[in-house]
Scaffold this active site. Structure first.
Site, PDB file in Angstrom:
ATOM      1  N   GLU A   1      -9.978  -7.389  -3.658  1.00  0.00           N
ATOM      2  CA  GLU A   1      -9.006  -7.511  -2.459  1.00  0.00           C
ATOM      3  C   GLU A   1      -8.894  -8.916  -1.926  1.00  0.00           C
ATOM      4  O   GLU A   1      -8.063  -9.511  -1.074  1.00  0.00           O
ATOM      5  CB  GLU A   1      -9.375  -6.779  -1.263  1.00  0.00           C
ATOM      6  CG  GLU A   1     -10.604  -7.103  -0.634  1.00  0.00           C
ATOM      7  CD  GLU A   1     -10.853  -6.261   0.554  1.00  0.00           C
ATOM      8  OE1 GLU A   1     -10.944  -6.474   1.720  1.00  0.00           O
ATOM      9  OE2 GLU A   1     -10.925  -4.804   0.366  1.00  0.00           O
TER      10      GLU A   1
ATOM     11  N   GLU B   1       4.392  10.885  -3.145  1.00  0.00           N
ATOM     12  CA  GLU B   1       4.722  12.477  -2.685  1.00  0.00           C
ATOM     13  C   GLU B   1       6.295  12.104  -2.626  1.00  0.00           C
ATOM     14  O   GLU B   1       7.073  13.190  -2.574  1.00  0.00           O
ATOM     15  CB  GLU B   1       4.035  12.587  -1.512  1.00  0.00           C
ATOM     16  CG  GLU B   1       2.793  13.086  -1.677  1.00  0.00           C
ATOM     17  CD  GLU B   1       2.014  13.506  -0.469  1.00  0.00           C
ATOM     18  OE1 GLU B   1       2.477  13.024   0.747  1.00  0.00           O
ATOM     19  OE2 GLU B   1       0.815  14.178  -0.525  1.00  0.00           O
TER      20      GLU B   1
END
Length: 294
Positions: A96, A65
């Protein structure tokens, strides 16, 4: 699970109300993080968010953004998630646990001394994220830890540790809830404050917004109206004369300049609109002058 729908929602809402106050207590640490990021940007460095699962997705979201809001390169703020693009849409949990993969992700991005790596993990102990942070530390890049655990492994190796303690989740262990909300608030604060410090905002106006559709072109006109006090018709005409450059349009309007002269002045001010307008005041020097007068 025995509660009514209204009772469930009230419980969730009650817990969510805790988040803002816990983040507020971390503002001194967030200030330090923003200062690191601004210093990196001024040297041509990048802010790279790293995380897994919800934390990784939030980092990618905040990074994605920044270009349309502040008209910065997509390279300036980046989001790295364990498992890559596929992990944005579906769970890729096993990745992960791979600390080496985190380091490799940083090497692929040619992490440099002027970059900042911000590790995001609710627990503060995710191996993938730790690997990225350790690699950054090894090359003397700046490292930020964003977690909900002030005693985490991530916190111990970071230059700055931001750790809002939100308490147990309404669904035990579901860190997409309060922990995720806290992380989102912190990321908003870091990126927005850094961009403001870089001169990409005038007052509270998105003076660098990319006007790539009709809605944003309308917003651009209204930004000029708010900054200059002119009406919609004049704002639209000035924006056209400035060829869609909001900073240029405001400078032309406020100083009565043509496009070429306004562009020259803006370049001399390193595209800092307030500086180009002569409104950038050094607070320290003004305080010094005030003391000397007394």
């Amino acid at each position: 699970d025995l509660k009514s729908t209204k009772e469930i929602l009230r419980m969730i809402n009650r817990e969510d109300q805790i988040v803002a106050s816990t983040v507020a207590r971390e503002i001194p640490q967030i200030v330090r993080a923003v200062d690191l990021v601004v210093a990196a940007f001024k040297k041509g460095g990048r802010l790279i968010y790293v995380g897994a699962g919800t934390s990784g997705r939030l980092g990618v979201l905040d990074a994605s953004e920044c270009p349309p809001t502040f008209d910065v390169s997509p390279m300036r703020v980046q989001g790295v998630i364990a498992g890559g693009v596929r992990a944005l849409f579906q769970s890729v949990e096993a990745v992960e646990d791979n600390e080496k993969a985190g380091a490799t992700a940083m090497k692929r991005r040619k992490l440099g001394l002027n970059d900042v790596v911000a590790g995001i993990a609710a627990s503060g102990n995710t191996p993938f994220t730790m690997g990225a942070m350790k690699y950054a530390q090894s090359i003397r890049a700046q490292v930020i830890s964003i977690s909900c655990n002030p005693s985490s492994r991530m916190a111990k190796i970071a230059d700055v540790s931001i750790a809002p303690v939100v308490g147990p989740e309404i669904l035990t262990g579901s860190t997409r809830m309060k922990a995720g909300t806290a992380e989102k608030l912190v990321l908003n604060m870091i990126s927005t404050a850094a961009m403001i410090r870089m001169g990409y905002v005038y007052s509270n106006l998105m003076i660098n917004v990319q006007m790539q559709n009709e809605k944003l072109r309308e917003r651009g006109c209204r930004i000029i109206m708010a900054a200059t006090g002119m009406n919609y018709e004049r704002a639209s005409k000035t924006l056209a004369e400035a060829r869609g450059n909001l900073k240029l349009a405001v400078l032309m309007s406020k100083c009565g300049l043509g496009r070429v002269e306004a562009l020259r002045r803006l370049k001399e001010a390193h595209h800092d609109l307030r500086a180009a307008l002569g409104e950038r005041l050094d607070k320290r020097s003004s305080k010094s002058r005030s003391r000397s007068k007394r």
